[in-house]
Design a protein around this motif. Structure first.
Motif, PDB file in Angstrom:
ATOM      1  N   ARG A 131     -29.966 -15.574 -18.679  1.00 37.44           N
ATOM      2  CA  ARG A 131     -29.210 -15.229 -19.884  1.00 37.44           C
ATOM      3  C   ARG A 131     -27.791 -15.753 -19.725  1.00 37.44           C
ATOM      4  O   ARG A 131     -27.145 -15.522 -18.709  1.00 37.44           O
ATOM      5  CB  ARG A 131     -29.233 -13.715 -20.034  1.00 37.44           C
ATOM      6  N   GLN A 135     -26.109  -9.030 -22.845  1.00 40.02           N
ATOM      7  CA  GLN A 135     -26.392  -8.441 -24.150  1.00 40.02           C
ATOM      8  C   GLN A 135     -25.259  -7.496 -24.560  1.00 40.02           C
ATOM      9  O   GLN A 135     -24.878  -7.466 -25.731  1.00 40.02           O
ATOM     10  CB  GLN A 135     -27.722  -7.694 -24.086  1.00 40.02           C
ATOM     11  N   GLU A 151     -32.145  -9.894 -31.092  1.00 39.30           N
ATOM     12  CA  GLU A 151     -32.689 -10.908 -30.192  1.00 39.30           C
ATOM     13  C   GLU A 151     -34.149 -11.139 -30.538  1.00 39.30           C
ATOM     14  O   GLU A 151     -34.890 -10.182 -30.779  1.00 39.30           O
ATOM     15  CB  GLU A 151     -32.544 -10.478 -28.726  1.00 39.30           C
TER      16      GLU A 151
END
Length: 191
Positions: A131, A135, A151
């Protein structure tokens, strides 16, 4: 069905973030194979039932390439919704969200519903890629700018129904708010 509502929704973001794959998935309900880059703009309609209403989404898939920027920006006008895509594994596409947001704000109605869409969730689950940004940081960014966040994986379909629900809820809420404002009696300054 009580009523039918029609909303113009634009798909925005850098090249290769999954806008066209989302477009194919949502319109044809199939996993995209190797979509070709969008040249200019593509258009399709998608009808969904939401609560007791029929919602007709007019979806505009815009090119992410700089050479089509002026053509793409023209389609922001009169859009009620914008899905702003980035690749969950590519920091450059995340950093460019600011650029795309500026373009949306400069060319669209100030009440446009904007959802930041992190795509390629399947790569995160598979562990093939890492990633590019947490997040939590993306959620903080969205909260600070009063944006929504979702997402998805256009490859597996994960999160797409939730994204469409989030879009429908907020487009309907915007419509209700707009209707209420139009129904308020206007004050007469002279009497």
């Amino acid at each position: 069905m009580n009523q039918t509502y029609t909303y113009k929704v634009i798909l925005v973001g850098d090249s290769k973030v999954g806008k066209t794959s989302f477009f194919i998935r949502i319109i044809k309900n199939v996993a995209p194979r190797q979509p070709q880059p969008t040249i200019g703009v593509e258009f399709a309609q998608k009808q969904i039932i939401f609560k007791d209403s029929m919602i007709n989404l007019k979806i505009w898939d815009t090119a992410g390439s700089e050479k089509y920027k002026s053509l793409t920006s023209n389609h922001f006008h009169q859009s009620q919704g914008a899905l702003l895509f980035y690749d969950l594994t590519d920091l450059y596409t995340y950093e460019n969200l600011q650029y795309w947001l500026k373009d949306i704000y400069n060319n669209a109605d100030d009440r446009i519903v904007i959802i930041i869409v992190g795509n390629k969730l399947d790569l995160i689950h598979e562990g093939q890629e890492v990633r590019c940004i947490s997040q939590e940081k993306v959620q903080q960014f969205c909260k600070a700018k009063n944006l929504f966040y979702c997402e998805i994986s256009t490859k597996t379909g994960e999160g797409i129904n939730q994204l469409i629900d989030l879009l429908a809820i907020n487009l309907q809420a915007r419509k209700i708010q707009q209707d209420v404002q139009q129904q308020r009696p206007r004050q007469n300054c002279c009497g």
